[in-house]
Design a protein around this motif. Structure first.
Motif, PDB file in Angstrom:
ATOM      1  N   TRP A 113     -16.524 -19.244  14.484  1.00  0.00           N
ATOM      2  CA  TRP A 113     -16.377 -20.866  14.144  1.00  0.00           C
ATOM      3  C   TRP A 113     -15.154 -21.194  14.845  1.00  0.00           C
ATOM      4  O   TRP A 113     -14.030 -20.552  14.432  1.00  0.00           O
ATOM      5  N   GLY A 114     -14.828 -22.283  15.592  1.00  0.00           N
ATOM      6  CA  GLY A 114     -13.760 -22.520  16.547  1.00  0.00           C
ATOM      7  C   GLY A 114     -12.835 -23.425  15.470  1.00  0.00           C
ATOM      8  O   GLY A 114     -13.454 -23.876  14.447  1.00  0.00           O
ATOM      9  N   GLY A 115     -11.463 -23.510  16.091  1.00  0.00           N
ATOM     10  CA  GLY A 115     -10.753 -24.453  15.130  1.00  0.00           C
ATOM     11  C   GLY A 115      -9.653 -23.512  14.276  1.00  0.00           C
ATOM     12  O   GLY A 115     -10.206 -22.480  13.965  1.00  0.00           O
ATOM     13  N   GLU A 116      -8.746 -24.276  13.841  1.00  0.00           N
ATOM     14  CA  GLU A 116      -7.930 -23.659  12.933  1.00  0.00           C
ATOM     15  C   GLU A 116      -8.225 -24.135  11.346  1.00  0.00           C
ATOM     16  O   GLU A 116      -8.718 -25.116  11.181  1.00  0.00           O
ATOM     17  N   ARG A 117      -8.084 -23.143  10.464  1.00  0.00           N
ATOM     18  CA  ARG A 117      -8.235 -23.340   9.244  1.00  0.00           C
ATOM     19  C   ARG A 117      -7.163 -22.627   8.515  1.00  0.00           C
ATOM     20  O   ARG A 117      -6.572 -21.677   9.005  1.00  0.00           O
TER      21      ARG A 117
END
Length: 337
Positions: A113-117
């Motif tokens: 899953w892309g993106g920062e979290r």
């Protein structure tokens, strides 16, 4: 909401991980690295759970990361991909990795899953956490990850998270601590993914965890097509899958092999409180391709294990069957067997 990453983007995460690992062995004598790997293999294959960290110092951690992290990454990626297929359109807004060590599962989540979290890695081995933090500098999605020392067992406490992963950890714990870790994950998370070695003992631990998650109100999203009892008779067989792993020079040195790859066998369960659509059936053995036909061994929604034969006369379905791999869902979307 973060979307699943493309195959190309996932491959770039894997490339970044390999690049970050490539320089770890600089300055560590090859013989020392090989000896550390041999000792770690003996510990991980042992039958007696330990009450102390397996990774004792930087030499241990470097050897572990270089030797085992790529295989763990690929196995977790395969499990997460199957889970993502069952919950399309969803991505975790936060992730906690229990017993995460050097962080292979965090890399796998960022590859899925892309993106920062917000990411928290919990482990009781400070050298592993330190090296994981160092390696994570190569992955922008992990730049704000928290690496926290924590005893993995009955005293474990975690805050709520969308996703909790527990990979290659349960085998290091006592039976009571295994139960506590799974219960803690279930109480904190919307979704829990547990991965263990693809051995009879690893599968038994996964089934034990699966039962606890179902008892806590979770639905199995993968690999099983249902949340009922596993149809495999204990002691006669076990459910496991395989992930292809590029072999490093350390792999070849320790194992004395010449192949550029090896296959990592793993067992897993992905369970969730979210609406999920499990696979109609799951391919549980390597497909057998014969002249004009493909034999698929399937776990089905009716709690059964059965074999189906797809013939050339079935046209597009036959073509799909020839491209189907062990661990894939069956039939493919839009196809009917």
């Amino acid at each position: 909401m973060n979307a699943p990453v493309s195959a190309g983007s996932a491959a770039s995460v894997a490339d970044r991980l390999r690049a970050a690992l490539a320089g770890l062995l600089d300055g560590l004598p090859p013989r020392q690295a090989a000896q550390a790997v041999d000792r770690l293999i003996a510990n991980y294959r042992g039958r007696t759970p330990t009450d102390a960290p397996v990774l004792r110092d930087r030499a241990d951690v470097v050897a572990y990361a270089a030797y085992r992290m790529p295989a763990t990454f690929e196995a977790v990626c395969a499990a997460l991909e199957a889970f993502a297929d069952a919950v399309p359109g969803w991505a975790p807004a936060s992730h906690v990795d229990i017993g995460g060590g050097t962080g292979a599962a965090t890399w796998a989540v960022s590859a899925t899953w892309g993106g920062e979290r917000p990411v928290t890695v919990l482990d009781w081995a400070e050298p592993a956490l330190a090296l994981g933090r160092e390696i994570a500098a190569a992955n922008p999605a992990l730049r704000s990850a928290v690496w926290q020392r924590s005893r993995i067992g009955a005293a474990l406490s975690i805050e709520s998270a969308d996703l909790v992963t527990v990979s290659y950890v349960l085998g290091e714990l006592t039976e009571a601590d295994r139960a506590s870790v799974v219960d803690t994950a279930a109480a904190a998370a919307q979704s829990v993914v547990i991965i263990e070695p693809g051995t009879p003992a690893g599968y038994a631990r996964v089934i034990e965890a699966r039962d606890r998650l179902i008892g806590a109100g979770f639905q199995v999203a993968a690999p099983c097509p249902h949340s009922a009892a596993c149809p495999i008779v204990p002691g006669e067989d076990w459910c496991h899958f395989s992930a292809r792993v590029s072999r490093s020079s350390l792999h070849r040195q320790v194992k004395g092999g010449s192949l550029a790859y090896e296959d990592e066998k793993f067992s897993y369960v992905a369970a969730t409180r979210l609406p999920a659509t499990p696979a109609a059936s799951r391919v549980v053995r390597r497909p057998q391709i014969r002249k004009g036909q493909v034999l698929l061994d399937l776990c089905g929604p009716d709690e059964s294990l059965h074999r189906t034969t797809v013939t050339k006369r079935q046209g597009p379905l036959y073509k799909e069957a020839r491209n189907t791999d062990w661990g894939d869902a069956w039939p493919p979307p839009g196809q009917e067997s």
